[in-house]
Write an enzyme that holds these catalytic residues in place. Sequence first.
Site, PDB file in Angstrom:
ATOM      1  N   HIS A 174       0.873  -1.191   0.000  1.00  0.00           N
ATOM      2  CA  HIS A 174       0.000   0.000   0.000  1.00  0.00           C
ATOM      3  C   HIS A 174       0.904   1.232   0.000  1.00  0.00           C
ATOM      4  CE1 HIS A 174      -3.762   2.127   1.909  1.00  0.00           C
ATOM      5  NE2 HIS A 174      -3.090   2.943   1.110  1.00  0.00           N
TER       6      HIS A 174
ATOM      7  N   HIS B 237      -9.413   0.957  -1.441  1.00  0.00           N
ATOM      8  CA  HIS B 237      -9.405   1.601  -0.124  1.00  0.00           C
ATOM      9  C   HIS B 237     -10.831   1.521   0.423  1.00  0.00           C
ATOM     10  CE1 HIS B 237      -5.597   3.231  -1.415  1.00  0.00           C
ATOM     11  NE2 HIS B 237      -5.468   4.032  -0.374  1.00  0.00           N
TER      12      HIS B 237
ATOM     13  N   GLU C 126     -11.254   3.387   5.822  1.00  0.00           N
ATOM     14  CA  GLU C 126     -10.186   4.249   6.376  1.00  0.00           C
ATOM     15  C   GLU C 126     -10.877   5.315   7.222  1.00  0.00           C
ATOM     16  OE1 GLU C 126      -8.101   6.549   3.404  1.00  0.00           O
ATOM     17  OE2 GLU C 126      -6.504   7.157   4.797  1.00  0.00           O
TER      18      GLU C 126
ATOM     19  N   ASP D 287       1.771   7.084   2.099  1.00  0.00           N
ATOM     20  CA  ASP D 287       2.356   8.266   1.432  1.00  0.00           C
ATOM     21  C   ASP D 287       3.524   8.758   2.290  1.00  0.00           C
ATOM     22  OD1 ASP D 287       0.166   8.855  -0.708  1.00  0.00           O
ATOM     23  OD2 ASP D 287      -0.933   8.564   1.156  1.00  0.00           O
TER      24      ASP D 287
END
Length: 334
Positions: A16, A196, A199, A278
């Site tokens: 991921h 996704h 989340e 990220d």
Amino acid sequence: MKIVDLIKKIPKAELHLHIEGCLEPQLMLKLAKRNNIEIPFKNSKEIKKAYNFHNLQDFLNIYYQGAKVLIEEQDFFDLTWAYMLKSKKENIVHTEIFFDPQTHTTRGIEFNIIINGIHGAILKAEKELGISARIILCFLRHLDEKSAFKILDKALEHKEKIIGVGLDSSEINNPPRKFKNVFKQAMEEGFLTVAHAGEEGPPEYIWEALDILKVQRIDHGINCLKDTKLVERLKRDQVPLTVCPLSNIRLCVFKKLEDHNLKKLLDKGLMVTVNSDDPAYFGGYLNKNLIKCHGALNFLKKDIKKLAINSFKSSFLNKHYKKKWIDKINYLTN
Ligand code: HPA
Ligand code: ZN
């Protein structure tokens, strides 16, 4: 071996990881200059100061702004190569990379430029660094399904470079069912699928990703614990959850790492993996995620071993390579 040394040394797969989320401030400044793009920052310090997020949308606004410095094939190559070099240092031996083509095509950048830059860097990494890598195309869920279909069409011209499709961007009010038809077509074309879900969104979105999109993995999935039936299903089918602890803290899904439910997910027997999401925006690559979790959630050696094994089990590698890496982990931790 000390646990921090084990974390660094153990072979890992990362599942991921958004390539646009690997744009470090230094590279952002360099590309802005190279491409004559105005950005509202003078230096890395100013950029980092802007990385103060309260939720997913706060982050996405900055992240899409940052991506505007990516113009040429060489830029996508440099971005991907920088991540590959990081991966080598972290003992990430296999990685499955997300990219968001619509972030770029909507600014007039051609699909070919994006995919060829990313793919060029992973070919070089396979050859020179011995890292295997795959590419997953993510549809932006805040855009409509028609736009996703257009991008799927482009992807078909590069089928051999892309292993699967995923779904990312603003989750709330953009449920997986919105993309039912495009996922169906992607599967018919032979792409693997992930999404996704859970989340920031509710457990229903995870059910939809499983039952309507028929995905092989759930990205994040941390909100599953609110629904015991869903936990049973995830456990029964050993559906991988690609959890990203530092991301969840930076986007305020949990207040602090000590509150994260990762250890609970693991202890319930779910197929959990740890990933960086990220890393340039969330303050750490994969090893830092694991090291911080070890500190905050009392991860033991057996947890690290399990997470490393899970990362390969959950990957899109074939049986032979899965076994090769899992054997190596068992040998290292005996
Ligand atoms: N969630 C949704 N979209 C994203 C993320 C994320 O964690 N990272 C990059 N795009
Ligand atoms: Zn993500």
